[in-house]
Design an enzyme around this catalytic site. Structure first.
Site: not given
Ligand code: SF4
Ligand code: SF4
Lengths: 348, 523
Positions: A235, A292, A52, A295, A273, A264, A158, A196, A285, A258
Site C-alpha cells: 500500500h 494484492c 504444492c 500472500c 512486488c 485488496c 507454508c 505464496c 498483481c 484503488c
Molecule cells: S490498490 Fe490496494 S495497495 Fe493499492 S492503494 Fe488500493 S488498497 Fe492500497
Molecule cells: S498477493 Fe500481494 S504480496 Fe503476493 S505477489 Fe501479489 S502483490 Fe505481492
C-alpha cells in the site's frame, strides 16, 4: 561465461531496503566456524513438506541470476550451492534419494524447507520417504536435520507459518518451521521468506546474503522476514495509492481505481512486488488489475479474511501507516464494507 | 520374487511411493500411493465462493492455472453467467492456460523425465562452445577435482546402467536440458502477461479476467511465443524423436488400462452447458481399439472401498470428503475416480487420442506422421514412449494455436462481466490440466461454500483399486512390465514418470499405513 551475483547484484536485489526497523538477528557459532573454513561449496538440503511445490517452481523462474547459476555455477562470487537433495529435480529416487540425504547430513549443510510441517498423528499426514519398511514422517526428518543445519531458510508462507496448509480447522495440525523448532528446542536460526509463492529474488537474495555473511547478517522483522524485501507495505508503494487517498474505488475488476473494495490486502501486506515486479519484470498483481491478496503475510490466507471482501482497516492498521488524510475515509469505507458483509467471519 | 519399494519417487510434483512385486524379471503386482494429505475440500467449507479460485490454485504449484480456470468455470456455472463470458475473457483464459501447458510439457520432458534416459556425464569431456554444456562440464570438473561425487548433486546419485544414447545425442540432450530451463521460464513470463504473475496468479475472475487485451500485451505475448514455437519445433520434438529411436522397446512397455477420457480444453464458445462447448481439444471417451464415445459427467464416480473415507462412493457433485483413518480394509487415502465403473487414463495422450478419433485433421496428420516414422500402429500411444510423444505433439499443437488466438483479441472491448454471489446454487467446472482431466464441483448455501469437490488428473492416473478391485491406470501399466535389473529398476520409474504424476494435486492422498498395505501384496 559466468554470470556472477556480486555484492552489487545483491544490493540491486535488495534495492529499496532500509534497515531502520531492523532487529539484530542472531549470532550463530556454527556459521562462523564454516566461514573460517572458507567453505566454497555449500551443500543444500531442500526439503518439501505440506505444500504444492509452487515455491520451487517460482525459484526456477529466477532471473537474471538464473537457475543454471544456482544449480551449476555460482550464487555469489566463489560460492557454489551444491543442491544435494531436492525432490523435484534430483536424479536419485527411492533408496538413493534417502542415501543422498543421509550422506549430506553428516557434514555441514544449509537447510531449505518448503511446505508446512503437519504434527497430527506423529506426522502421519506427510511422510517423505521410507526406511526399513516404515514411512518417515516430515517431523522426524526436520527434527533431525534442524539442529545440524548451519542455517534454515523457510521458503514460502507454508514453511513460514503453515500457510494455506494450516487453514482452519487445520486438519493436519500444520505449523511453520520456526514454530516447530521452538517446540523441539532447536536453536538453528530460521529466516522466513514467505510468499505464496515468494518472488525468486526474495529467496535468492536472502540465500546470497546468508552465503556471504552468515544468517546473522540478515536483518529481519518480528516475523523473521528479511527487511530488504519485506520492509514496506504494498500500500505504501502502490501506484493506485492516489485513488485510495482520493476515495476512488474500483467496484468491478478492470477498473483503474484503488482495489480496496475488491479485497485488496495491500495495506497490511509487507512486500516489494510493486518495485520488483514478477516473472522477469513482466507484471505484478495490481498492475494486472487484481488486488494484492496478501500472500507474503504469515496470516495468509486463512487468517486474512475472505479474499475479495475489504479488510477492516480501522482495527488492523495503524492510522499513521496509511496516512492521516486517508484514515478518516478508510474508516468510513470500512464501516460501509463491514455492514455490507455483516455475518462474515472477520478472520482476525 | 522380490518387492521393490521406490519411496520417494523424485522428479514429480508431490510425494509418491511405488511398490512393485517382481517375479522372474516381470512385475506381478503394483501399488501406487501418495504420502501427503492436506484436506482442501474440508477446509474450504464455509468460505466465500470467490475464495475458491485462489485456494484451489494452491493445490498445485505446477498447474495452478488449470485449477484457477476450472474453478472460475465452476463458479461461472454456479453464478449463472457461464454463457455471458465476453470473447476477450474466454480467449485470455485460453492464453493463460496455453502458456502454462507449454511450460509444463517442456519442464516434464527435460527436467523431470530426461534424467532417466540421458547420461549427464557425457558432458565431462565436451570440447565445443555450447554455453550450457560448458557450464555442465565445468560443474562436473569441479567435483572431480575435489574428488567428491556428492558435489554432483542433484544429478547424482542415480540409477546406473541403461543409458543408451550415443555420445553426440547425449551431449545435445544435456545442452537442451540447460536451454530448456530458459524456455520454461520464458513460457511462464508469457503466462504472467495476462495472469499477473505465476505460480498462483490473480488474473482470473468469475465472469472473465482482470485485464483486457492491448496492442502492447498482444505483441509481448507473441514475441515470447515465437521463441517458444521455434524451440518446440526445432529442439523439443527432435529430441523426443531421437530418444524414442534409441529406446524403442519402451513403445512396448506400460500399456495401462486401455481406456482414456478427456473433458476437452480451450473454449471456442461460452455455451452454458460445459459438455456442449466447442473446444479446441474435444471432450470424449476412447479406447485402445480406437472406439470413441461421448462423455457424460454424470457417469463419473469416486470409489472409496479401499480409501480411508467414511463418505460413500459417489458422483463428485453429490460426494463429500470425510477422513476415516482407521477404516477396515482401506489401504490408501486416495479415492478411485471411475467412468461408468471403468478405469480410465487421463493426460496429453488421452486428449490427443480423443482429438484423433474425433477427426481433427491437424492432430490426425501429426500423429500419423509420427507413427509412420516409427512404423507403428496408433495403439502404441498406450506406452511409455507413446505418452511422451503425444505430450510433445500436443505442445506444438497448443503453441501454434495460441498464435492464432492472439489475432482474435479485441482491445477496448469487455473482458469480464459483473457477478453476484447466489444464495444457493450448484456448479461444475470441467477443464484439462497439462496432466489430464480436471473437474471441480461446488454447492453454495447462504452465499458460502457448502461443498467443494475436486477430481484431479493424478487421482485418475495414480488411483488405487476401486469398488470392483480393478487397479488404477499406473498400477495396470506396471503389472506385466519387464524389469531387467531389480537394483536399478529403470523400467518402473520410466513407466510411472511418463504419466507425469503430480501428487500435491491428488487432494485425497495420504500414505497408507505400512501394515495394512501388506495384506494386498502378492508375496
Ligand atoms: S490498490 Fe490496494 S495497495 Fe493499492 S492503494 Fe488500493 S488498497 Fe492500497
Ligand atoms: S498477493 Fe500481494 S504480496 Fe503476493 S505477489 Fe501479489 S502483490 Fe505481492
Amino acid at each position: 561465461m559466468t554470470v556472477r551475483l556480486s555484492r552489487r547484484h545483491f544490493v540491486e536485489l535488495a534495492a529499496g531496503s532500509t534497515a531502520a526497523l531492523g532487529m539484530s538477528l542472531f549470532k550463530y557459532p556454527e556459521f562462523e566456524r564454516l566461514l573460517a573454513q572458507s567453505l566454497q561449496e555449500v551443500p543444500v538440503i531442500w526439503f518439501q513438506g505440506s505444500g504444492c511445490n509452487g515455491c520451487s517452481v517460482s525459484v526456477l523462474n529466477t532471473f537474471p541470476v538464473t537457475i543454471q547459476n544456482l544449480l551449476l555455477t555460482e550464487v555469489v562470487s566463489g560460492k557454489h550451492v551444491s543442491l544435494r537433495v531436492h525432490n523435484t529435480v534430483m536424479a536419485a529416487q527411492g533408496d538413493l534419494a534417502m542415501k543422498a540425504l543421509y550422506d549430506t547430513e553428516t557434514g555441514p549443510f544449509a537447510l531449505v524447507v518448503e511446505g508446512g510441517i503437519p504434527l497430527k498423528d506423529g506426522g502421519f499426514y506427510c511422510e517423505v520417504g521410507e526406511k526399513d519398511g516404515h514411512g518417515i514422517p516430515m517431523t522426524e526428518t526436520i527434527g533431525r536435520l534442524g539442529p545440524k543445519a548451519i542455517a534454515t531458510i523457510a521458503i514460502g508462507t507454508c514453511a513460514s507459518s503453515g500457510g494455506i496448509s494450516s487453514t482452519p480447522p487445520n486438519i493436519g495440525e500444520v505449523v511453520g518451521v520456526a514454530e516447530f523448532y521452538k517446540q523441539k528446542g532447536i536453536t538453528t536460526p530460521v529466516i522466513n521468506v514467505p510468499g505464496c509463492p515468494p518472488h525468486p529474488d526474495w529467496f535468492v537474495g536472502t540465500l546470497a546474503q546468508v552465503l556471504m555473511n552468515g544468517p546473522e547478517s540478515v536483518e529481519v522483522d518480528e516475523d523473521l522476514r528479511p527487511l530488504a524485501f519485506y520492509g514496506k507495505t504494498i500500500h505504501d508503494q502502490c501506484p493506485r495509492r492516489g485513488s485510495f487517498t482520493a476515495n476512488q474505488f474500483a467496484k468491478n475488476f478492470g477498473e483503474p481505481d484503488c482495489l480496496y473494495l475488491l479485497g485488496c490486502k495491500g495495506p497490511v501486506t509487507h512486500a516489494d512486488c510493486n518495485i520488483r515486479l514478477w516473472n522477469n519484470k513482466t507484471r505484478w498483481c495490481i498492475e494486472a488489475g487484481a488486488p494484492c491478496i496478501g500472500c507474503a503475510e504469515l496470516k495468509f490466507p486463512g487468517h486474512l479474511g475472505p479474499i475479495h471482501e475489504p479488510i477492516d482497516l480501522s482495527k488492523t492498521l495503524d492510522k499513521a501507516a496509511i496516512g492521516i488524510a486517508a484514515a478518516a475515509a478508510v474508516v468510513g469505507v470500512t464501516a460501509a464494507a463491514v455492514t455490507k458483509s455483516s455475518g462474515e467471519k472477520s478472520g482476525h | 520374487m522380490g518387492t521393490i519399494v521406490i519411496d520417494p519417487i523424485s522428479r514429480i510434483e508431490g510425494h509418491l511411493k511405488i511398490e512393485v512385486v517382481v517375479e522372474n524379471g516381470v512385475v506381478k503386482d503394483a501399488h501406487s500411493s501418495g504420502t501427503l494429505f492436506r484436506g482442501f475440500e474440508i477446509f474450504m467449507k464455509g468460505h466465500n465462493p470467490t475464495d475458491a479460485q485462489h485456494y484451489t490454485q494452491r493445490i498445485c504449484g505446477v498447474c495452478p492455472v488449470s485449477h484457477g480456470v476450472t474453478s472460475v468455470l465452476n463458479l461461472d456455472s454456479a453464478f449463472g453467467i457461464a454463457d455471458k463470458i465476453p470473447a476477450n475473457g474466454r480467449i485470455i483464459r485460453n492464453l493463460i492456460q496455453a502458456g502454462n501447458t507449454i511450460q509444463s510439457h517442456i519442464l516434464h520432458f527435460y527436467h523431470l523425465a530426461a534424467l532417466d534416459y540421458v547420461d549427464v556425464t557425457a558432458a565431462a569431456d565436451y570440447s565445443g562452445s555450447d554455453p550450457g554444456l560448458i557450464k555442465v562440464r565445468d560443474f562436473i570438473g569441479r567435483a572431480l577435482a575435489a574428488g567428491n561425487t556428492a558435489m554432483l548433486g542433484p544429478f547424482f546419485p542415480r540409477y546406473e546402467g541403461d543409458y543408451r544414447l550415443p555420445k553426440a545425442i547425449n551431449q545435445k540432450a544435456v545442452a537442451d536440458y540447460v536451454k530448456a530451463l530458459d524456455m520454461r521460464r520464458l513460457a511462464h513470463e508469457m503466462t504472467a502477461i495476462y495472469f499477473g504473475r505465476i505460480p498462483h496468479g490473480p488474473g482470473l475472475v468469475v465472469g472473465g479476467v482482470t485485464q483486457g487485451p492491448t496492442a502492447d500485451n498482444i505483441q509481448l505475448y507473441r514475441q515470447k511465443l515465437t521463441v517458444l514455437r521455434d524451440f518446440i519445433d526445432n529442439v523439443y520434438l527432435p529430441d523426443v524423436i531421437a530418444v524414442a529411436e534409441v529406446y524403442a522397446d519402451h513403445f512396448e512397455q506400460g500399456f495401462g488400462c486401455g481406456k482414456v477420457l478427456s473433458y476437452g480444453v480451450f473454449d471456442f464458445d461460452s455455451n452454458a452447458d460445459l459438455t456442449k462447448r466447442k473446444r479446441f481439444q474435444p471432450q470424449g471417451v476412447a479406447t485402445a481399439s480406437l472406439s470413441l464415445s461421448a462423455m457424460d459427467p454424470r457417469s463419473i464416480t469416486e470409489d472409496v472401498k479401499y480409501s480411508r473415507f467414511s463418505t460413500p462412493s459417489a458422483y463428485p457433485g453429490d460426494g463429500d470428503t470425510k477422513d476415516d483413518p482407521h477404516k477396515t480394509g482401506a489401504y490408501t487415502w486416495l479415492k478411485a475416480p471411475r467412468y461408468k465403473g471403468g478405469v480410465h487414463e487421463v493426460g496429453p495422450m488421452p486428449r490427443m487420442l480423443v482429438a484423433y478419433l474425433s477427426g481433427d485433421a491437424a492432430v490426425k496428420k501429426m500423429v500419423d506422421d509420427t507413427l509412420a516414422h516409427f512404423k507403428a500402429p496408433p495403439s502404441v500411444l498406450f506406452s511409455t514412449l507413446g505418452r511422451h510423444a503425444a505430450r510433445a505433439l500436443e505442445c506444438k499443437l497448443v503453441a501454434d494455436a495460441a498464435d492464432k488466438w492472439l489475432d482474435e483479441l479485441k482491445p477496448g472491448e469487455p473482458f469480464n462481466v459483473p457477478f453476484e454471489i447466489p444464495d444457493e446454487a450448484e456448479g461444475m467446472g470441467l477443464w484439462e490440466a497439462p496432466r489430464g482431466a480436471l473437474g471441480h464441483w461446488i454447492s453454495i448455501k447462504d452465499k458460502k461454500i457448502d461443498r467443494y469437490q475436486c477430481v484431479v488428473p493424478s487421482t485418475w492416473d495414480c488411483s488405487p483399486r476401486d469398488d470392483k478391485d480393478q487397479p488404477g491406470p499406473i498400477e495396470q501399466s506396471l503389472i506385466g512390465a519387464k524389469v531387467k535389473d531389480e537394483a536399478n529398476p529403470f523400467e518402473v520409474v520410466r513407466i510411472v514418470r511418463a504419466y507425469d504424476p503430480c501428487l500435491a494435486c491428488a487432494v485425497h492422498l495420504v500414505r497408507p499405513n505400512g501394515d495394512v498395505i501388506g495384506q494386498f501384496r502378492v508375496a
